[in-house]
Write an enzyme that holds these catalytic residues in place. Structure first.
Site, mmCIF file in Angstrom:
data_model
loop_
_atom_site.group_PDB
_atom_site.id
_atom_site.type_symbol
_atom_site.label_atom_id
_atom_site.label_comp_id
_atom_site.label_asym_id
_atom_site.label_seq_id
_atom_site.Cartn_x
_atom_site.Cartn_y
_atom_site.Cartn_z
ATOM 1 N N ASP A 49 21.190 -18.842 5.303
ATOM 2 C CA ASP A 49 20.231 -18.308 6.279
ATOM 3 C C ASP A 49 18.794 -18.668 5.873
ATOM 4 O O ASP A 49 18.508 -18.832 4.681
ATOM 5 C CB ASP A 49 20.408 -16.780 6.344
ATOM 6 C CG ASP A 49 19.759 -16.184 7.578
ATOM 7 O OD1 ASP A 49 19.352 -16.952 8.478
ATOM 8 O OD2 ASP A 49 19.651 -14.947 7.632
ATOM 9 N N ASN B 240 26.187 -17.848 17.417
ATOM 10 C CA ASN B 240 25.061 -18.798 17.448
ATOM 11 C C ASN B 240 24.904 -19.527 18.788
ATOM 12 O O ASN B 240 23.861 -20.122 19.050
ATOM 13 C CB ASN B 240 25.178 -19.828 16.320
ATOM 14 C CG ASN B 240 24.812 -19.274 14.952
ATOM 15 O OD1 ASN B 240 25.306 -19.732 13.928
ATOM 16 N ND2 ASN B 240 23.930 -18.273 14.927
HETATM 17 C C1 FPP Z 1 20.659 -20.054 9.638
HETATM 18 O O1 FPP Z 1 19.268 -20.229 9.624
HETATM 19 C C2 FPP Z 1 21.333 -21.308 9.683
HETATM 20 C C3 FPP Z 1 22.163 -21.758 10.680
HETATM 21 C C4 FPP Z 1 22.497 -21.010 11.897
HETATM 22 C C5 FPP Z 1 22.752 -23.064 10.627
HETATM 23 C C6 FPP Z 1 23.277 -23.465 9.296
HETATM 24 C C7 FPP Z 1 23.236 -24.904 9.242
HETATM 25 C C8 FPP Z 1 22.831 -25.636 8.191
HETATM 26 C C9 FPP Z 1 22.459 -25.125 6.881
HETATM 27 C C10 FPP Z 1 22.688 -27.057 8.312
HETATM 28 C C11 FPP Z 1 23.866 -27.862 8.419
HETATM 29 C C12 FPP Z 1 25.072 -27.521 7.655
HETATM 30 C C13 FPP Z 1 26.034 -28.430 7.518
HETATM 31 C C14 FPP Z 1 27.323 -28.130 6.919
HETATM 32 C C15 FPP Z 1 25.784 -29.786 7.946
HETATM 33 P P1 FPP Z 1 18.460 -19.549 10.775
HETATM 34 O O2 FPP Z 1 18.244 -20.547 11.840
HETATM 35 O O3 FPP Z 1 19.153 -18.300 11.239
HETATM 36 O O4 FPP Z 1 17.134 -19.200 10.061
HETATM 37 P P2 FPP Z 1 16.159 -18.004 10.415
HETATM 38 O O5 FPP Z 1 16.927 -16.726 10.179
HETATM 39 O O6 FPP Z 1 15.028 -18.188 9.475
HETATM 40 O O7 FPP Z 1 15.770 -18.171 11.848
#
Ligand code: FPP
Length: 242
Positions: free
Chosen positions: A20, A68
């Site tokens: 996250d 998501n």
């Molecule tokens: C959460 O950060 C992250 C995600 C919903 C996506 C996770 C994806 C990756 C780490 C990249 C790709 C992974 C692979 C396996 C290729 P957020 O967007 O919720 O962050 P925030 O809480 O700061 O908004």
């Protein structure tokens, strides 16, 4: 922060990570959220590479949840494109590392091209055994348990299974994670102390670490540090220490 690498055997065998903080990491830099996801994807390679040294045999990462889809259409499309690019670019690297890659989650709702790439990566790495990387993509624990229960109900309805034969092992064998041991340690980055529908059944006895580091800043040293903290914990699985 210390750089202590835990002794193999003492540490967690299965680590699960809620990655996250990509969005906030990008916002802090005045960049679009996808920039953070790209930086986050780059971290995955380093974290997988660190696993053998830490004695982590199984690594499960939460890449996209069933919730998501509620994000903006452009962020969802950007993430799907990122997953396609990630598999295309990283396949050989992961294979050479000896990583076995598998995906959990509901695949049917993902676009066909992505599903094909996922199957390709699973097949390419099927014989590997150095690190078992499981990527949760369109995964939600409640969805997983619901799908498992539906399949179980079919077995009962068609009389291949009697209701009284259903126990925790049988139910677990219908879950997406049937090939994995339960996680020993669940890490969530970015300071949020929530589980967000991740491995609810499997984490019944897991230790949890909620750390402030945003996922794109989760370096191999941070990983080693969290794993070292785990090694100092006293796990009793509901029993009293002898
Ligand atoms: C959460 O950060 C992250 C995600 C919903 C996506 C996770 C994806 C990756 C780490 C990249 C790709 C992974 C692979 C396996 C290729 P957020 O967007 O919720 O962050 P925030 O809480 O700061 O908004």
């Amino acid at each position: 922060m210390n750089n202590v690498t835990p002794i193999k055997g003492d540490g967690p065998s299965h680590v699960a990570i809620i990655m996250d903080g990509n969005g906030r990491w990008a916002t802090q830099r005045g960049r679009p959220r996808l920039f953070g996801h790209q930086a986050g994807a780059k971290r995955v390679r380093q974290v997988v590479s660190k696993c053998p040294e830490l004695g982590v045999k199984y690594l499960t990462i939460f890449a996209f949840s069933t919730e998501n889809w509620k994000r903006t259409q452009s962020e969802v499309a950007g993430l799907m494109a990122l997953f396609r690019r990630y598999i295309t670019r990283e396949a050989n690297f992961l294979h050479q590392l000896g990583t076995r890659v598998r995906f959990i989650g509901e695949r049917e709702k993902l676009d066909e091209k992505l599903q094909k790439l996922m199957n390709y990566l699973e097949e390419l790495t099927a014989e590997n055994d150095e690190t078992h990387l499981t990527i949760a993509l369109n995964y939600g624990a409640r969805d997983e348990v619901t799908r498992a229960t539906q399949r179980l109900a079919v077995e009962v309805a068609e009389k291949r299974l009697r209701p009284e034969q259903v126990n925790t092992e049988v139910l677990a064998s219908f879950l997406d994670t049937c090939m994995l041991p339960d996680p020993d340690l669940v890490i969530r980055t970015s300071g949020e102390a929530r589980i967000s529908n991740f491995l609810l059944w499997q984490s019944a006895y897991a230790e949890y670490e909620f750390i402030d580091t945003l996922w794109p800043d989760f370096s191999p040293d941070v990983f080693a540090d969290v794993v070292a903290r785990f090694s100092g914990r006293d796990r009793r699985f509901g029993a009293v220490k002898a």
